[in-house]
Write an enzyme that holds these catalytic residues in place. Structure first.
Site, PDB file in Angstrom:
ATOM      1  CG  ASP A   1      -2.797   1.745  -1.718  1.00 31.90           C
ATOM      2  OD1 ASP A   1      -3.319   2.047  -0.633  1.00 31.90           O
ATOM      3  OD2 ASP A   1      -2.540   0.572  -2.054  1.00 31.90           O
TER       4      ASP A   1
ATOM      5  CB  ALA B   1      -8.715   1.944  -6.327  1.00 29.06           C
TER       6      ALA B   1
ATOM      7  CG  ASP C   1      -0.372   0.101   2.527  1.00 25.86           C
ATOM      8  OD1 ASP C   1       0.780  -0.355   2.708  1.00 25.86           O
ATOM      9  OD2 ASP C   1      -1.027   0.656   3.438  1.00 25.86           O
TER      10      ASP C   1
ATOM     11  CD1 TRP D   1       2.603 -18.113   1.790  1.00 26.27           C
ATOM     12  CD2 TRP D   1       1.717 -16.717   0.272  1.00 26.27           C
ATOM     13  NE1 TRP D   1       1.654 -18.801   1.064  1.00 26.27           N
ATOM     14  CE2 TRP D   1       1.090 -17.978   0.132  1.00 26.27           C
ATOM     15  CE3 TRP D   1       1.312 -15.678  -0.586  1.00 26.27           C
ATOM     16  CZ2 TRP D   1       0.101 -18.224  -0.826  1.00 26.27           C
ATOM     17  CZ3 TRP D   1       0.332 -15.923  -1.525  1.00 26.27           C
ATOM     18  CH2 TRP D   1      -0.266 -17.186  -1.645  1.00 26.27           C
ATOM     19  NE  ARG D   2       2.157  -8.234   4.779  1.00 22.57           N
ATOM     20  CZ  ARG D   2       1.405  -7.158   4.459  1.00 22.57           C
ATOM     21  NH1 ARG D   2       0.097  -7.285   4.287  1.00 22.57           N
ATOM     22  NH2 ARG D   2       1.969  -5.993   4.314  1.00 22.57           N
TER      23      ARG D   2
ATOM     24  N   GLY E   1     -15.082   3.858  -2.466  1.00 18.04           N
ATOM     25  CA  GLY E   1     -15.283   3.172  -3.737  1.00 18.04           C
ATOM     26  C   GLY E   1     -15.874   4.097  -4.789  1.00 18.04           C
TER      27      GLY E   1
ATOM     28  CE1 TYR F   1      -8.240  -3.764  11.967  1.00 16.41           C
ATOM     29  CE2 TYR F   1     -10.501  -3.814  11.159  1.00 16.41           C
ATOM     30  CZ  TYR F   1      -9.527  -4.257  12.029  1.00 16.41           C
ATOM     31  OH  TYR F   1      -9.852  -5.208  12.977  1.00 16.41           O
TER      32      TYR F   1
HETATM   33  N1  LIG Z   1     -15.780   0.921  -9.056  1.00 25.54           N
HETATM   34  C1  LIG Z   1     -15.159   2.107  -9.080  1.00 25.54           C
HETATM   35  N2  LIG Z   1     -15.466   3.025 -10.015  1.00 25.54           N
HETATM   36  C2  LIG Z   1     -14.855   4.229 -10.056  1.00 25.54           C
HETATM   37  N3  LIG Z   1     -13.906   4.614  -9.180  1.00 25.54           N
HETATM   38  C3  LIG Z   1     -13.565   3.737  -8.217  1.00 25.54           C
HETATM   39  C4  LIG Z   1     -14.158   2.442  -8.095  1.00 25.54           C
HETATM   40  N4  LIG Z   1     -13.601   1.800  -7.043  1.00 25.54           N
HETATM   41  C5  LIG Z   1     -12.709   2.660  -6.532  1.00 25.54           C
HETATM   42  N5  LIG Z   1     -12.679   3.828  -7.220  1.00 25.54           N
HETATM   43  C6  LIG Z   1     -11.834   5.008  -6.985  1.00 25.54           C
HETATM   44  O1  LIG Z   1     -10.807   4.645  -6.084  1.00 25.54           O
HETATM   45  C7  LIG Z   1     -10.923   5.393  -4.868  1.00 25.54           C
HETATM   46  C8  LIG Z   1     -10.586   4.494  -3.703  1.00 25.54           C
HETATM   47  O2  LIG Z   1     -11.418   3.358  -3.729  1.00 25.54           O
HETATM   48  P1  LIG Z   1     -11.823   2.587  -2.406  1.00 25.54           P
HETATM   49  O3  LIG Z   1     -12.404   1.283  -2.865  1.00 25.54           O
HETATM   50  O4  LIG Z   1     -12.666   3.467  -1.583  1.00 25.54           O
HETATM   51  O5  LIG Z   1     -10.423   2.447  -1.669  1.00 25.54           O
HETATM   52  P2  LIG Z   1      -9.533   1.180  -1.285  1.00 25.54           P
HETATM   53  O6  LIG Z   1      -8.872   0.757  -2.566  1.00 25.54           O
HETATM   54  O7  LIG Z   1      -8.589   1.769  -0.294  1.00 25.54           O
HETATM   55  O8  LIG Z   1     -10.466   0.158  -0.712  1.00 25.54           O
HETATM   56  C9  LIG Z   1     -12.343   5.925  -4.861  1.00 25.54           C
HETATM   57  O9  LIG Z   1     -12.459   7.116  -4.098  1.00 25.54           O
HETATM   58  C10 LIG Z   1     -12.582   6.164  -6.332  1.00 25.54           C
HETATM   59  O10 LIG Z   1     -11.949   7.359  -6.741  1.00 25.54           O
HETATM   60  O1  LIG Z   2      -2.666  -5.473   1.813  1.00 25.55           O
HETATM   61  C1  LIG Z   2      -1.494  -5.100   1.822  1.00 25.55           C
HETATM   62  O2  LIG Z   2      -0.759  -5.172   2.807  1.00 25.55           O
HETATM   63  C2  LIG Z   2      -0.926  -4.521   0.607  1.00 25.55           C
HETATM   64  O3  LIG Z   2      -0.130  -3.650   0.713  1.00 25.55           O
HETATM   65  C3  LIG Z   2      -1.400  -5.058  -0.689  1.00 25.55           C
HETATM   66  C4  LIG Z   2      -2.058  -4.103  -1.649  1.00 25.55           C
HETATM   67  O4  LIG Z   2      -1.123  -3.599  -2.600  1.00 25.55           O
HETATM   68  C5  LIG Z   2      -2.752  -2.941  -1.000  1.00 25.55           C
HETATM   69  O5  LIG Z   2      -3.413  -3.366   0.158  1.00 25.55           O
HETATM   70  C6  LIG Z   2      -3.763  -2.343  -1.939  1.00 25.55           C
HETATM   71  O6  LIG Z   2      -4.470  -1.325  -1.280  1.00 25.55           O
HETATM   72  P1  LIG Z   2      -5.833  -0.691  -1.777  1.00 25.55           P
HETATM   73  O7  LIG Z   2      -5.487   0.639  -2.406  1.00 25.55           O
HETATM   74  O8  LIG Z   2      -6.620  -0.493  -0.541  1.00 25.55           O
HETATM   75  O9  LIG Z   2      -6.450  -1.643  -2.764  1.00 25.55           O
END
Ligand SMILES: Nc1ncnc2c1ncn2[C@@H]1O[C@H](COP(=O)(O)OP(=O)(O)O)[C@@H](O)[C@H]1O
Ligand SMILES: O=C(O)C(=O)C[C@H](O)[C@H](O)COP(=O)(O)O
Length: 306
Positions: free
Chosen positions: A257, A255, A31, A102-103, A226, A166
């Site tokens: 990150d 997304a 991340d 695996w970390r 999301g 988290y």
């Molecule tokens: N299905 C989607 N369509 C469009 N944008 C998305 C979608 N999923 C994630 N995003 C973009 O990625 C950002 C982070 O997504 P989110 O799922 O909230 O975070 P994380 O990857 O940390 O779980 C959102 O604020 C949005 O900009």
């Molecule tokens: O889980 C972990 O420890 C990692 O670092 C693996 C992934 O690369 C990130 O978790 C992706 O993060 P999101 O932006 O929330 O999708």
């Protein structure tokens, strides 16, 4: 804000993405690295440092070489004889990602083993970034060392940004995560949480509740959710900013990150929070359309400037 560079602290793993079986693609991700990747792509000529601990095996060497090829250094991060990187694989249900790790014995768990080296890596940084995953991989004493180093950098003028990110499986107890994350928020200038994570961790009933709760702890909060709008909490007000509609997302890994990296790059460049969120949404929308956590720099830049 003083200092020139951008530094991110945490664990970068080997990443298996794409199709299970003989066609797995191996990359490097984690991340805090994913955020630095986007931040570096989008923040011009600021020196970028990934602060961690590494092994001395061929995979660790390849990882460090990959960083260097892309203009990212490792500061004073220790290289530990006999240690090696962690690994994770992405499983997709539609575009929604889940991870197998695996970390447990990864080198990065020792990122705070040398307090002086850690402090040195955080010198002269405009921005220092870390996450709840950084906290989760450390023991209690190392977590204290980390937070002291971050607080010292902040006192020297660095802006501190934090994503609670988290991951229940990385914690022994939910209460331990709550305490560590609240301690981190106490040294944070910009918090970049995600609603489903906060709901799991603190039981918030709605995004507004999370944004209000965190807005009392940190001066600038952007809550992602999301494809739903992000919420900015600053100066006692809440402002929703709609996400970009993506017709066919492929893999949502990274997304959040990448959103964080783009938001921080925009803020460092002087854009206001609303403009920074619009740019971050565009960048994250581009990332959900590629497999794995990292999108090419050109893809990120085109979305950021669009
Ligand atoms: N299905 C989607 N369509 C469009 N944008 C998305 C979608 N999923 C994630 N995003 C973009 O990625 C950002 C982070 O997504 P989110 O799922 O909230 O975070 P994380 O990857 O940390 O779980 C959102 O604020 C949005 O900009
Ligand atoms: O889980 C972990 O420890 C990692 O670092 C693996 C992934 O690369 C990130 O978790 C992706 O993060 P999101 O932006 O929330 O999708």
């Amino acid at each position: 804000m003083t200092g020139k560079g951008v530094a991110s602290i945490g664990e970068c793993m080997l990443e298996l993405s794409g199709q299970a079986g003989p066609n797995w693609h191996m990359g490097f991700a984690g991340d805090t690295f994913n955020t630095l990747w986007a931040l570096h792509a989008l923040s011009g000529n600021r020196p970028a440092t990934y602060v961690s601990a590494f092994g001395d095996d061929p995979f660790s060497r390849d990882q460090i070489a990959f960083f260097a090829q892309n203009g990212i250094g490792i500061g004073a991060s220790p290289i530990i004889a006999g240690a090696r990187p962690g690994l994770y694989a992405i499983t997709l249900t539609g575009a929604e990602r889940s991870f197998t790790y695996w970390r447990g014995d990864a080198a990065a768990r020792q990122l705070a083993s040398n307090a002086a080296a850690l402090a040195k890596s955080l010198e002269n940084q405009a921005l220092v970034y870390f996450s709840g995953i950084t906290l989760a991989i450390l023991d209690d004493a190392s977590r204290k060392t980390l937070l002291a180093a971050v607080a010292k950098a902040r006192a020297a003028g660095s802006l501190v940004a934090f994503d609670p990110n988290y991951r229940p499986r990385l914690w022994r107890r939910r209460e331990e995560a709550q305490t560590a994350i609240l301690d981190a928020l106490a040294v944070t200038d910009i918090a970049l949480p995600t609603f489903p994570d906060e709901q799991m961790l603190f039981g918030d009933s709605a995004p507004q509740k999370t944004a209000e709760r965190l807005g009392k702890l940190v001066g600038e909060v952007v809550l992602k959710n999301g494809e739903e709008p992000a919420l900015i909490a600053a100066n006692g007000t809440l402002q929703p900013v709609p996400a970009v509609h993506v017709a066919a997302p492929v893999d949502t890994t990274g997304a959040g990150d990448s959103f964080n990296g783009a938001y921080l790059a925009a803020r460092l460049a002087g854009h206001a929070p609303t403009d920074a969120v619009l740019r971050a949404h565009r960048v994250a929308a581009a990332v959900v359309q590629v497999r794995g956590a990292l999108a090419p720099f050109e893809t990120l830049r085109a979305a950021f400037e669009d």
